[in-house]
Design an enzyme around this catalytic site. Structure first.
Site, PDB file in Angstrom:
ATOM      1  N   LYS A  65       0.808  -1.220   0.000  1.00 29.11           N
ATOM      2  CA  LYS A  65       0.000   0.000   0.000  1.00 29.11           C
ATOM      3  C   LYS A  65       0.849   1.281   0.000  1.00 29.11           C
ATOM      4  O   LYS A  65       0.509   2.258  -0.657  1.00 29.11           O
ATOM      5  CB  LYS A  65      -0.936   0.026   1.210  1.00 29.11           C
ATOM      6  CG  LYS A  65      -2.024  -1.038   1.159  1.00 29.11           C
ATOM      7  CD  LYS A  65      -2.955  -0.883   2.348  1.00 29.11           C
ATOM      8  CE  LYS A  65      -3.885  -2.071   2.452  1.00 29.11           C
ATOM      9  NZ  LYS A  65      -4.878  -1.927   3.505  1.00 29.11           N
ATOM     10  N   ASP A  82      -9.944   2.322   2.445  1.00 30.26           N
ATOM     11  CA  ASP A  82     -10.006   1.734   3.797  1.00 30.26           C
ATOM     12  C   ASP A  82     -10.615   2.743   4.770  1.00 30.26           C
ATOM     13  O   ASP A  82     -11.457   2.390   5.606  1.00 30.26           O
ATOM     14  CB  ASP A  82      -8.601   1.359   4.295  1.00 30.26           C
ATOM     15  CG  ASP A  82      -8.038   0.152   3.575  1.00 30.26           C
ATOM     16  OD1 ASP A  82      -8.820  -0.712   3.163  1.00 30.26           O
ATOM     17  OD2 ASP A  82      -6.801   0.085   3.424  1.00 30.26           O
ATOM     18  N   ALA A 111      -0.367   1.814  15.764  1.00 30.01           N
ATOM     19  CA  ALA A 111       0.191   2.969  15.045  1.00 30.01           C
ATOM     20  C   ALA A 111       0.806   2.537  13.714  1.00 30.01           C
ATOM     21  O   ALA A 111       1.686   3.196  13.188  1.00 30.01           O
ATOM     22  CB  ALA A 111       1.235   3.673  15.915  1.00 30.01           C
ATOM     23  N   GLY A 112       0.339   1.405  13.167  1.00 31.22           N
ATOM     24  CA  GLY A 112       0.845   0.933  11.879  1.00 31.22           C
ATOM     25  C   GLY A 112       0.040   1.508  10.728  1.00 31.22           C
ATOM     26  O   GLY A 112      -0.664   2.524  10.884  1.00 31.22           O
ATOM     27  N   GLY A 113       0.139   0.862   9.577  1.00 33.27           N
ATOM     28  CA  GLY A 113      -0.528   1.340   8.370  1.00 33.27           C
ATOM     29  C   GLY A 113      -2.042   1.410   8.549  1.00 33.27           C
ATOM     30  O   GLY A 113      -2.686   2.383   8.133  1.00 33.27           O
ATOM     31  N   ASN A 146      -0.190   3.025  21.617  1.00 34.91           N
ATOM     32  CA  ASN A 146       0.553   1.952  20.949  1.00 34.91           C
ATOM     33  C   ASN A 146       1.588   1.348  21.876  1.00 34.91           C
ATOM     34  O   ASN A 146       2.141   2.023  22.740  1.00 34.91           O
ATOM     35  CB  ASN A 146       1.240   2.502  19.691  1.00 34.91           C
ATOM     36  CG  ASN A 146       1.735   1.385  18.799  1.00 34.91           C
ATOM     37  OD1 ASN A 146       1.027   0.407  18.573  1.00 34.91           O
ATOM     38  ND2 ASN A 146       2.970   1.499  18.313  1.00 34.91           N
ATOM     39  N   THR A 154       4.565   0.456  21.152  1.00 40.12           N
ATOM     40  CA  THR A 154       5.805   1.215  20.987  1.00 40.12           C
ATOM     41  C   THR A 154       5.437   2.702  20.913  1.00 40.12           C
ATOM     42  O   THR A 154       4.913   3.169  19.906  1.00 40.12           O
ATOM     43  CB  THR A 154       6.523   0.786  19.689  1.00 40.12           C
ATOM     44  OG1 THR A 154       6.582  -0.639  19.670  1.00 40.12           O
ATOM     45  CG2 THR A 154       7.920   1.360  19.602  1.00 40.12           C
ATOM     46  N   ARG A 164       6.277   5.131  17.947  1.00 40.65           N
ATOM     47  CA  ARG A 164       5.503   5.032  16.701  1.00 40.65           C
ATOM     48  C   ARG A 164       4.188   5.803  16.824  1.00 40.65           C
ATOM     49  O   ARG A 164       3.702   6.398  15.873  1.00 40.65           O
ATOM     50  CB  ARG A 164       5.204   3.571  16.354  1.00 40.65           C
ATOM     51  CG  ARG A 164       6.390   2.837  15.770  1.00 40.65           C
ATOM     52  CD  ARG A 164       5.983   1.479  15.251  1.00 40.65           C
ATOM     53  NE  ARG A 164       5.506   1.495  13.878  1.00 40.65           N
ATOM     54  CZ  ARG A 164       4.827   0.504  13.305  1.00 40.65           C
ATOM     55  NH1 ARG A 164       4.519  -0.578  13.986  1.00 40.65           N
ATOM     56  NH2 ARG A 164       4.447   0.588  12.057  1.00 40.65           N
ATOM     57  N   TYR A 173     -11.353  -8.907  11.326  1.00 39.18           N
ATOM     58  CA  TYR A 173     -12.652  -9.510  11.005  1.00 39.18           C
ATOM     59  C   TYR A 173     -12.647 -11.042  11.085  1.00 39.18           C
ATOM     60  O   TYR A 173     -13.649 -11.691  10.790  1.00 39.18           O
ATOM     61  CB  TYR A 173     -13.132  -9.063   9.613  1.00 39.18           C
ATOM     62  CG  TYR A 173     -12.250  -9.495   8.471  1.00 39.18           C
ATOM     63  CD1 TYR A 173     -12.416 -10.740   7.883  1.00 39.18           C
ATOM     64  CD2 TYR A 173     -11.251  -8.673   8.001  1.00 39.18           C
ATOM     65  CE1 TYR A 173     -11.600 -11.153   6.845  1.00 39.18           C
ATOM     66  CE2 TYR A 173     -10.431  -9.071   6.963  1.00 39.18           C
ATOM     67  CZ  TYR A 173     -10.611 -10.300   6.389  1.00 39.18           C
ATOM     68  OH  TYR A 173      -9.807 -10.705   5.370  1.00 39.18           O
TER      69      TYR A 173
HETATM   70  P1  ATR Z   1      -0.446  -2.691   9.721  1.00 38.23           P
HETATM   71  O1  ATR Z   1       0.143  -1.923   8.593  1.00 38.23           O
HETATM   72  O2  ATR Z   1      -1.253  -3.867   9.281  1.00 38.23           O
HETATM   73  O3  ATR Z   1      -1.200  -1.846  10.680  1.00 38.23           O
HETATM   74  P2  ATR Z   1       2.036  -2.794  11.268  1.00 38.23           P
HETATM   75  O4  ATR Z   1       2.584  -1.569  10.648  1.00 38.23           O
HETATM   76  O5  ATR Z   1       2.922  -3.970  11.470  1.00 38.23           O
HETATM   77  O6  ATR Z   1       0.784  -3.387  10.471  1.00 38.23           O
HETATM   78  O7  ATR Z   1       1.376  -2.380  12.669  1.00 38.23           O
HETATM   79  C1  ATR Z   1       0.845  -3.296  13.535  1.00 38.23           C
HETATM   80  C2  ATR Z   1       0.348  -2.561  14.782  1.00 38.23           C
HETATM   81  O8  ATR Z   1      -0.108  -3.553  15.694  1.00 38.23           O
HETATM   82  C3  ATR Z   1       1.436  -1.793  15.483  1.00 38.23           C
HETATM   83  O9  ATR Z   1       0.846  -0.677  16.114  1.00 38.23           O
HETATM   84  C4  ATR Z   1       1.939  -2.786  16.529  1.00 38.23           C
HETATM   85  O10 ATR Z   1       2.549  -2.220  17.644  1.00 38.23           O
HETATM   86  P3  ATR Z   1       4.134  -1.838  17.629  1.00 38.23           P
HETATM   87  O11 ATR Z   1       4.238  -0.547  16.898  1.00 38.23           O
HETATM   88  O12 ATR Z   1       4.484  -1.720  19.072  1.00 38.23           O
HETATM   89  O13 ATR Z   1       4.831  -2.962  16.942  1.00 38.23           O
HETATM   90  C5  ATR Z   1       0.632  -3.437  16.922  1.00 38.23           C
HETATM   91  N1  ATR Z   1       0.835  -4.758  17.508  1.00 38.23           N
HETATM   92  C6  ATR Z   1       1.188  -5.895  16.859  1.00 38.23           C
HETATM   93  N2  ATR Z   1       1.259  -6.923  17.729  1.00 38.23           N
HETATM   94  C7  ATR Z   1       0.970  -6.435  18.953  1.00 38.23           C
HETATM   95  C8  ATR Z   1       0.851  -7.003  20.260  1.00 38.23           C
HETATM   96  N3  ATR Z   1       1.054  -8.296  20.465  1.00 38.23           N
HETATM   97  N4  ATR Z   1       0.493  -6.194  21.267  1.00 38.23           N
HETATM   98  C9  ATR Z   1       0.253  -4.878  21.055  1.00 38.23           C
HETATM   99  N5  ATR Z   1       0.349  -4.274  19.846  1.00 38.23           N
HETATM  100  C10 ATR Z   1       0.693  -5.044  18.812  1.00 38.23           C
END
Ligand code: ATR
Length: 446
Positions: free
Chosen positions: A71, A107, A132-134, A155, A157, A160, A220
């Protein structure tokens, strides 16, 4: 669908892509509107994204959806990107306008359309996003664009979250900030991947939310994640991620074809994919339950749980081993216990062992919370499918006449199922489609 030289191609790219249900959704809309398009999935590796988009132009593919992990790259590779997608920094929909690729993000509006369908109005509300990801980026833009008074990004982290808040702050001012608490929020959205095909939840502190808070998930599968289940138990309104998936596709479809799928089509999609009830497949050994189950899980974007596999995993023993040690009654007792456990699983496809129907209470219990389909096949198909299979103790070495006698004996037991599908002359995908059609037409949805 009748594909000719005039049929216009649409599709989706991603890596992986085999799990995608976009082809199901788009081809369903194409069928409903009787249009001359078809939609398929292309597996594109990250290093090939540029070549793939050039191929879209070269082949005259009219429209393309883009999913993980392409994306962000797509946003930089399109000839033009609409302002909303540019703010998000991600494109999930590309329209080929006579050789110029224009990128959009559906989206975010898909998330919002689903929220509004559930009666949630974001205007003036305090909201928080987990993640805080995509995906969080799209949800954040949608909420800010639609007038939330405050948006907290929470988040794991923290850095982020700060980065996302700063990015969004450039367009939406200081309404958005990184935070650690959801105290008093009126809309809470899980935009992490936590809960996908698992019982994990990214949040448990429901006590701090405003009492009228709407709790939403973008995950989902399962339709009701542990996060939503906990929220519902505490009395909060919940919004499942499946609606976002449906609406982002509907909005993309409109961009591709300039045709608007009406409310009745959207309702049908919800009924097809809502999966409030799990689907159970039962039928004689070798009738093709597992193949139909795999197709069904793929089409509906859910998990397939095989009851025999579940028994093997739970006991640490193979089915023939259990029969040898405990006899058929011992096996049936274990099976009934496993069915009891599986009947509590939501929005999955469950494939049952062939003899599970012999105890009426198994099917009665499953019918309380699931739709039970009997998969029926003729003796020829059964003999063909089970030839040489040593993992079915009751069938091993049986003659055709003996199998026929077993079928006759079991026949009355199957009458207790909700539906019978005769798959003797159907491919598994055709049988699965028949089941999806039945689910959609169930009175009041499934
Ligand atoms: P996407 O683009 O699908 O959103 P991504 O950029 O990998 O995917 O982001 C995943 C998000 O889910 C992030 O906010 C991640 O937190 P981190 O930034 O700390 O990695 C969060 N996430 C994934 N697994 C997690 C977990 N077990 N507990 C809490 N947050 C999680």
């Amino acid at each position: 669908m009748n594909i000719t030289a005039k049929t216009i191609p649409l599709g989706v790219i991603g890596h992986p892509i085999a799990h995608s249900i976009s082809p199901e959704i788009h081809n369903f809309i194409i069928d409903c509107l009787e249009l001359n398009y078809f939609y398929c999935a292309y597996h594109v590796l990250p290093q090939n994204i540029k070549a793939a988009l050039e191929g879209v132009k070269a082949l005259g593919i009219k429209g393309l959806n883009v999913t993980v992990p392409h994306k962000e790259a797509a946003a930089t590779l399109c000839d033009e990107v609409d302002s909303y997608a540019a703010r998000i920094g991600a494109v999930n929909t590309i329209v080929n306008e006579n050789g110029r690729l224009k990128g959009y993000n559906t989206d975010a509006p898909g998330f919002m359309a689903n929220l509004r369908r559930s009666g949630v109005c974001p205007e003036g509300k305090r909201a928080a996003i987990l993640g805080a990801g995509g995906a969080a980026r799209g949800v954040a833009a949608a909420l800010l664009e639609n007038g939330v008074s405050e948006l907290r990004i929470i988040n794991r982290t923290r850095s982020r979250a700060e980065e996302l808040a700063a990015d969004m702050g450039k367009f939406y001012g200081d309404r958005v900030k990184a935070a650690d608490s959801a105290q008093g929020v009126q809309i809470l959205v899980n935009a992490t991947s936590v809960g996908m095909k698992s019982d994990d939840t990214p949040f448990t502190d429901f006590g701090v939310l405003d009492k009228d808070c709407a709790v939403c998930d973008i995950v989902y599968c399962p339709r009701e994640t542990a996060f939503l289940q906990m929220a519902a138990e505490k009395g909060f309104k919940t919004v499942s991620g499946i609606g976002m998936l449906i609406y982002q596709a509907v909005i993309a479809f409109q961009l591709f074809t300039s045709q608007k799928p009406g409310e009745e089509i959207i309702e049908k999609l919800f009924r097809r994919l809502d999966m409030k009830k799990s689907i159970v497949l039962t039928g004689f050994m070798g009738c093709g339950k597992s193949a139909v189950g795999r197709e069904l899980a793929q089409m509906s974007g859910t998990e397939l749980v095989d009851c025999d596999d579940y028994i093997v995993k739970k006991t640490g023993k193979s089915i023939p081993q259990i029969f040898a040690e405990k006899g058929e009654k011992g096996f049936r007792d274990i099976e009934s216990q496993c069915i009891r456990e599986l009947s509590r699983r939501k929005s999955v496809v469950i494939s049952l062992g062939g003899g599970a129907v012999l105890r009426r209470e198994n099917i009665d219990l499953l019918r309380e919370s699931c739709l039970v389909f009997r998969i029926k096949a003729g003796v020829d198909k059964i003999m063909r499918n089970t030839a040489g299979d040593t993992n079915r103790p009751l069938l091993c070495g049986k003659s055709r006449a003996e199998v026929e006698a077993m079928l006759d004996y079991r026949e009355p037991y199957y009458r207790n199922c909700d539906y019978t599908i005769d798959v003797s002359n159907m491919y598994p995908n055709q049988s699965a489609k028949r089941i999806m059609d039945i689910i959609m037409n169930e009175v009041g949805g499934n």
